[in-house]
Design a protein around this motif. Structure first.
Motif, PDB file in Angstrom:
ATOM      1  N   GLU A 265      47.154  39.173  42.087  1.00  0.00           N
ATOM      2  CA  GLU A 265      46.160  38.485  42.910  1.00  0.00           C
ATOM      3  C   GLU A 265      45.139  37.712  42.068  1.00  0.00           C
ATOM      4  O   GLU A 265      44.745  36.595  42.417  1.00  0.00           O
ATOM      5  N   GLU A 266      44.718  38.301  40.967  1.00  0.00           N
ATOM      6  CA  GLU A 266      43.748  37.623  40.102  1.00  0.00           C
ATOM      7  C   GLU A 266      44.350  36.359  39.488  1.00  0.00           C
ATOM      8  O   GLU A 266      43.693  35.312  39.401  1.00  0.00           O
ATOM      9  N   GLN A 267      45.604  36.449  39.081  1.00  0.00           N
ATOM     10  CA  GLN A 267      46.277  35.285  38.494  1.00  0.00           C
ATOM     11  C   GLN A 267      46.524  34.198  39.545  1.00  0.00           C
ATOM     12  O   GLN A 267      46.416  33.003  39.248  1.00  0.00           O
ATOM     13  N   LYS A 268      46.836  34.613  40.768  1.00  0.00           N
ATOM     14  CA  LYS A 268      47.000  33.636  41.838  1.00  0.00           C
ATOM     15  C   LYS A 268      45.699  32.885  42.103  1.00  0.00           C
ATOM     16  O   LYS A 268      45.691  31.666  42.318  1.00  0.00           O
ATOM     17  N   LYS A 269      44.585  33.628  42.065  1.00  0.00           N
ATOM     18  CA  LYS A 269      43.275  33.017  42.280  1.00  0.00           C
ATOM     19  C   LYS A 269      43.005  31.957  41.205  1.00  0.00           C
ATOM     20  O   LYS A 269      42.539  30.849  41.494  1.00  0.00           O
ATOM     21  N   LEU A 270      43.325  32.298  39.957  1.00  0.00           N
ATOM     22  CA  LEU A 270      43.139  31.357  38.852  1.00  0.00           C
ATOM     23  C   LEU A 270      43.991  30.110  39.065  1.00  0.00           C
ATOM     24  O   LEU A 270      43.539  28.980  38.824  1.00  0.00           O
ATOM     25  N   LEU A 271      45.212  30.330  39.542  1.00  0.00           N
ATOM     26  CA  LEU A 271      46.133  29.218  39.758  1.00  0.00           C
ATOM     27  C   LEU A 271      45.616  28.293  40.861  1.00  0.00           C
ATOM     28  O   LEU A 271      45.590  27.059  40.702  1.00  0.00           O
ATOM     29  N   TYR A 272      45.180  28.872  41.973  1.00  0.00           N
ATOM     30  CA  TYR A 272      44.676  28.060  43.075  1.00  0.00           C
ATOM     31  C   TYR A 272      43.429  27.281  42.683  1.00  0.00           C
ATOM     32  O   TYR A 272      43.204  26.166  43.149  1.00  0.00           O
TER      33      TYR A 272
END
Length: 339
Positions: A265-272
């Protein structure tokens, strides 16, 4: 294929001359020079794989018999119609994507004095396809089928382009099904199905009998587009002929889809937060995340397995027209077909 290209190029020169002397339009010297330069800049600069597939497939359908001069010429003409269609699509695609480099040179619309005149040039390129087909195939029993084929594939490609363009507006919906649909319609049909279908029509085949074979063209489209997406991020611009901008443009590429599959989830947030922004720092953060997720390793495993599967499918396919795709697939493995 190396011995085929010079003969193929000779036909381009003939078709260009026909276009420049088309009796339907009384050109000025300035417009004639513009069109000639525009054609030379955009039409024959790629690898020409799509066009040469028509010749290879038609030869295969003729069971290895020597083609007559007329048959070879007409197969070349159809091949160039596909290259003309390709040029039209790319000229407009580069404007929509605000791209800078195509095939190792500045995009056409970035040329001095061109700008948005390139939109009309793209329309001209598409109209040239119809003129060429009329000049060389009117009266052939498959002429109407050819027109219908080109119209249908152009519609499919433009519809796939639409999905690609609007996908960046809703990045939370990126997924493999969406990605595969974009590739199928935007790339696979005009890159692989269209050349073989042209050869089949020339050989007197009914395309309705070959509907089941479309699956292999979609597989080919997936393989080469995924390779193209990988090279957009990791390829050398000097080798691939363009500067990759999928991250900045927020494209629904295979890499970002796989990243979202693997990320927490943290990496997805960074990606978005960073994907789809024309900012060097944001691009760097996305590429660093790709490295953490080992997307290069994931790609290497995918590429190896997919190529083996494709090789088996093509080499053992009952259709000789599809078997003829193998030399191009094998040669194109090191880098994607230039778009």
């Amino acid at each position: 294929m190396s011995d085929l290209k010079p003969k193929f190029m000779e036909v381009y020169s003939m078709l260009k001359s026909e276009i420049l002397q088309d009796p339907a339009f009384e050109s000025t010297e300035a417009s004639r020079q513009w069109v000639e330069h525009m054609l030379d800049y955009n039409v024959p600069k790629g690898k020409l794989y799509r066009g040469m597939i028509v010749i290879l497939s038609y030869k295969a359908l003729k069971e290895g018999t020597e083609l007559s001069n007329e048959e070879f010429f007409l197969a070349c003409v159809l091949g160039w119609c596909i290259e003309w269609l390709q040029a039209y699509l790319l000229v407009l695609d580069d404007i929509m994507d605000n791209s800078h480099v195509r095939r190792g040179q500045p995009c056409w619309f970035r040329q001095p004095k061109v700008g948005l005149i390139a939109i009309n040039d793209g329309i001209l390129l598409r109209n040239h396809v119809t003129r060429i087909l009329r000049n060389h195939f009117k009266g052939k029993p498959y002429y109407v089928d050819l027109l219908d084929l080109f119209n249908e594939v152009e519609f499919q490609t433009s519809s796939g382009e639409l999905i690609d363009l609007i996908s960046g507006l809703e990045r939370e919906n990126y997924s493999l099904p969406v990605y595969h649909r974009i590739v199928e319609y935007k790339s696979a049909y005009y890159s692989f199905y269209l050349p073989v279908a042209c050869a089949l029509l020339m050989a007197g085949e009914n395309l309705d009998k070959h509907v089941k074979e479309k699956g292999i063209f979609i597989e080919l489209g997936d393989y080469f587009q995924i390779q193209d997406d990988y090279l957009d991020c990791y390829g050398d611009p000097e080798v691939i002929g363009k500067v990759g901008t999928d991250i900045e443009d927020g494209k629904c590429s295979w890499l970002v889809v796989k990243a979202l599959e693997c990320a927490n989830e943290e990496q997805k947030k960074l990606l978005y937060e960073n994907y789809g922004k024309a900012d060097a720092e944001c691009v760097t953060k996305v590429k660093e995340l790709y490295k953490v997720l080992d997307l290069q390793g994931i790609y290497a495993e995918y590429e190896s397995k997919s190529f083996e599967k494709l090789a088996k499918s093509i080499k053992t396919h009952p259709s000789k027209a599809i078997q003829a795709l193998w030399p191009i697939c094998a040669k194109g493995r090191s880098m994607a077909v230039k778009r």
